[in-house]
Every structure is written in structure tokens, then in C-alpha cells.
Design a protein around this motif. Structure first.
Motif, PDB file in Angstrom:
ATOM      1  N   ARG A 119      45.355  82.680  30.971  1.00 22.43           N
ATOM      2  CA  ARG A 119      46.422  82.160  31.842  1.00 22.43           C
ATOM      3  C   ARG A 119      45.872  81.376  33.034  1.00 22.43           C
ATOM      4  O   ARG A 119      46.623  80.921  33.896  1.00 22.43           O
ATOM      5  N   GLY A 120      44.540  81.324  33.119  1.00 25.58           N
ATOM      6  CA  GLY A 120      43.941  80.493  34.170  1.00 25.58           C
ATOM      7  C   GLY A 120      43.546  81.223  35.440  1.00 25.58           C
ATOM      8  O   GLY A 120      43.192  80.598  36.439  1.00 25.58           O
ATOM      9  N   ALA A 121      43.583  82.548  35.401  1.00 23.76           N
ATOM     10  CA  ALA A 121      43.182  83.311  36.592  1.00 23.76           C
ATOM     11  C   ALA A 121      41.892  84.071  36.290  1.00 23.76           C
ATOM     12  O   ALA A 121      41.875  84.960  35.438  1.00 23.76           O
ATOM     13  N   PHE A 122      40.827  83.710  36.994  1.00 25.96           N
ATOM     14  CA  PHE A 122      39.533  84.343  36.820  1.00 25.96           C
ATOM     15  C   PHE A 122      39.242  85.230  38.027  1.00 25.96           C
ATOM     16  O   PHE A 122      39.717  84.964  39.123  1.00 25.96           O
ATOM     17  N   LEU A 123      38.455  86.281  37.799  1.00 29.76           N
ATOM     18  CA  LEU A 123      38.156  87.225  38.880  1.00 29.76           C
ATOM     19  C   LEU A 123      36.651  87.412  39.071  1.00 29.76           C
ATOM     20  O   LEU A 123      36.120  88.499  38.880  1.00 29.76           O
TER      21      LEU A 123
END
Lengths: 151, 151, 151, 151
Positions: B53-57
């Protein structure tokens, strides 16, 4: 009262990258190991020799700050410092930067990759704390940073 | 205002040991990854789906306290907690203990192996910080520990 | 004359991926270790117990064929088989496939990730070859594949 | 028709050992990666540059023979050779020995640690086989061992 930083140049291995295209986070702790290994070799008593003499330095605490990406085959430079931390422990601190960035800035640090520190107990082979052996104390007196009133 | 610790049971791999006969220090950061992976799966949005979904941590900071030895094949239990840390970052904290010791003490913790925490930025795939996506914010509001006035 | 394949289901860790977006090649040897560890546990004598009894199984040869990609968090299934290989060695063979592909094909194998085998000497803790202990011989007679006239 | 073995000297990391006191078996595949990385650097086109040009060399097969122990900090020497293996693949072979043993024998190999080989496809970034690019073909014609009628 010597205060020498040991410098080590190394490349990022392909096996150390992850699918985000940078090094995987745990590799930094493995690199820190390289930094202190080279430092102890500089001291004239490589860590393998320390273990042979019955003094082990297991980690009791580690801290890493991630400052930037590094890709496969990037040339990195690590500076390592040692200091005594209480009677029966040692503290190493580390800074890893891109070799290219460091050179470009004429020695000024930049292109940061990671910084951090590790604290180590002094134990026998079974993990039991021991008093700092005389030979190790002498090495530390000569080579480790003396930070009075801290830690 | 839910405050759930996610529990994960796992065994020490032979590849994770070192010549001192316990786990090598960097493995703890790899285990922490397992803890937060399972936590996100519990949330209903596995981390692989987050990246999709395009959210990296990516990690920006990590801290480990080593509390005891663990040998090959030892059964360990990790408890993981998440909390928001500012607007664009997340903080996970972890506790790893021997399963046997935990059971023997009737739920009271003991047989400690390691504790620690990691702080993660929220970024796009290129490592650029992004605002916390709404869907992630809602998950965190539901599942993460709310520690007011702290960090 | 039993011939049981031991099955193990596991997920690809983020730490096991590389910048190509699939698992790094050496991880397969670590996964093979998981396969034989679980197999020995099924036998009733986990490998840790074998070492405790003085029988070590160091690798003397390994072979891997890479058959397909696997990403972070993919669910994989490994089948492991053991067979005797001469008087003082053991051979394990492994097949790793995507769990999803395996299920979709109703048990028919597909979605191949890797296959391979490892050959292990039987030694004492110092790496010196020993005769196969009676208890281990009995386990192998019961559980390992008997392939006559081979190897 | 050049036939150059690339030599690389390196030390065993503590993180690469296991509780048996020698290197963990999968590390050899990581060392093999170092061998071919250095070889490609010698060719004038480091592997990172190859990937940048769109040619990837994923492993399709690997073989390792374990020949002896190596402890933390031991100095090892790896010799790497490359050869073409069919139209769209490459084969590297490797020999790792103790530096000390090699020196003692005046260049004659001894103190064997591991030997093996890896076969690599030539693909694009998505893992799809491609024809060997002209620039890579020329490098191989110049540097790889030409073993006619084999493989």
C-alpha cells in the motif's frame, strides 16, 4: 590518556541487503563487531587472544541510530572508540559513514549511515562476571578514552 | 484504547548461535522483526501488505538489553507492544524470555533473554517520510498502546 | 523400512531477503537446517539432545538447486527425507515449495522454491569421526529411507 | 584465453561462527559471493554496475564441500575462477584455505576450509532470462576460463 579512534573501511555485502535496497538493520551490530575486533587487534591483543586468555566480552546492551541508506558494494568507513564503563564493563561507540562523502568533505563527517554504542561485561567462558584482568586494565588505561565522571 | 501484547513462540536456530554457545547478539534485532511482523498480521494488515500500500517502516533507532543466554533449539516467547511516537513514527517494544521459565512461574516473567525497542519512520518506498496514512492511523488508534505525554 | 517425509511450514523473514526482492541464496542452507531439526524432533531425539549425547552431525557436503523466487512473509513448505550414506554419514534431502501453490494443486508439487541435499559426518564435539552410536543406528533403521545399492 | 584466479583474503567474523566453534555452514555461500564480487571488480565491471546495466546473475545451483574447520578471526584465502556455462549462464568455482597453511606450504594448497561452485543465470531485474549482453560476453571471452567440451 590516549584517545584513539580505530578506522576500518569495508564494503556492504549483497547478503547484507534486504528487499528495500539498503542494508538490513541487524547488520549494523555485525559491523560494530568488526569495528571493535580491529580495535583490539590494534591494541596488540586480538579478541580471539582475549578469549584464549579467559576474558570474554559478551554484550549487555546495544544501541543503534540509523542515519542513512547504504547499498550493495558501497564503501563505508567505521570509526570505533573504547571507554571503560564501571569496574567490570567496557563501552565501545561507533560511527559509520560513506567513504565517498567523508572524502568529499575533507575529513568532515557526512553521508552518515549509522552510529551507536555497545556495552560489554567482562566474563569467563561460561558467562560469569570476572574482575578485569590486569593485562586488560593496562591496555584500557593506555588506549581507551577516559571520560571522567560519566557512565 | 486497546493495549494488546502480541505473543510469539519460536526456537533458536543453530545458525543463530555463535562460538560462545549462546545466540549471536545481532539475532535479537531479527527476532524483534518477527515480533512486529506477527503483531501487524494480528492487526489484519501484514507488513507485506503495508509495503504494497506504499507505507514502509524503516528503523531509525534500536535498543537491546541482553538479559541471559539462550541455546540452540531453546523455546523462547516474545511479547511485542506498539505505540505511536510522534506524528510520523512508531515505536515497538519487545520482551523475550525462555518459554519454560515463563511457564514455571505461572505467568510471571523470568528466564529473561532480551528486551528492547525499535523506532520506525513512516516512509514511501524510497525512504522519504510520509504522513501516516488514514488506514494505518485507524489501526494504531485501535491497537497501539496510548501513552499520553510520553516518548 | 519406514520412509517418512517430515513437513515444516515457515515464513520468509525480512532479514532473509536481499535487494533483488527474493530470499538471499545462503538462507536456503539455514532453512535446510530447520527441516532436519524438525525431523530429528519427530524422531524423538532432537539434535540438541544428540549433541548432548556426544554425536555431532557437521556438514561435509551441500547442494542447492534454486527453482523460484520467494518474497518476505511468503508461506513455504519444506519436505525433508533422511537416508544413511555409508557407515559414518547421513544424507538429508529437501524440497521447498510455496504453500499456496502446493494447496492449489491438491497435493501435487508446484511453485518450487528450492531443492537440495546435505551430507553429514558423524563426529564427536571436536570434529573427529566416530562410529554411528547404537541409539542413532536404531533411529535411522526405523525412520530413514533405505535406498539399497546407492550412494 | 586468459585464465586468472582472483584471490581474496578475509577473516572469519564472530557472527559467522556457531556453537560448534567453527563457521556456520551457510556462511560459505556468503563468502563465495565475496569471491565473485572481487573477481568482477577486477574485470572492471563490479557486479553493482552489472545490475545497473540491467544484467543480473541470480544463483540457479550451488555446491559446497566442507574440508575443515575455521575459527573466529582466522585469516582465509579464497581463489575464484569463472567460466561460461552454456549460452545464458556462468559458473564460478571457489577454493577457501587457511592463509597460514597456504604460506607454510610455499604456495601449495593445504589447510582446506571449503571448495565449491555456483551456477548463475543471466536475467533482467525481474528474474527473466536474457541473452548475454555483448559487453559481458567480451569480458568473459577475455577473463573466464575456457573449458571446451565440458560442463
Amino acid at each position: 590518556m590516549a584517545c584513539q579512534a580505530c578506522r576500518l573501511t569495508f564494503r556492504v555485502r549483497y547478503s547484507e541487503t534486504d528487499q528495500l535496497g539498503t542494508f538490513y538493520n541487524s547488520r549494523v551490530l555485525e559491523w560494530f563487531e568488526l569495528g571493535r575486533s580491529e580495535m583490539m587487534r590494534d591494541w596488540g591483543v586480538p579478541y580471539a587472544e582475549m578469549e584464549h586468555r579467559g576474558a570474554f566480552l559478551p554484550l549487555i546492551e546495544a544501541h543503534v541510530v540509523y542515519r542513512g541508506r547504504a547499498s550493495y558494494d558501497d564503501l563505508l568507513v567505521m570509526s570505533t572508540l573504547a571507554e571503560r564503563a564501571g569496574k567490570a564493563s567496557l563501552r565501545f561507540s561507533y560511527e559509520i559513514v560513506h567513504a565517498e562523502a567523508e572524502a568529499a568533505k575533507g575529513g568532515q563527517k557526512g553521508g552518515g549511515v549509522a552510529t551507536g554504542w555497545t556495552v560489554h561485561a567482562i566474563t569467563d567462558g561460561g558467562g560469569r562476571p570476572i574482575r578485569c584482568p590486569t593485562w586488560l586494565g593496562e591496555i584500557l588505561d593506555q588506549h581507551a578514552t577516559q571520560t571522567e565522571g560519566t557512565q
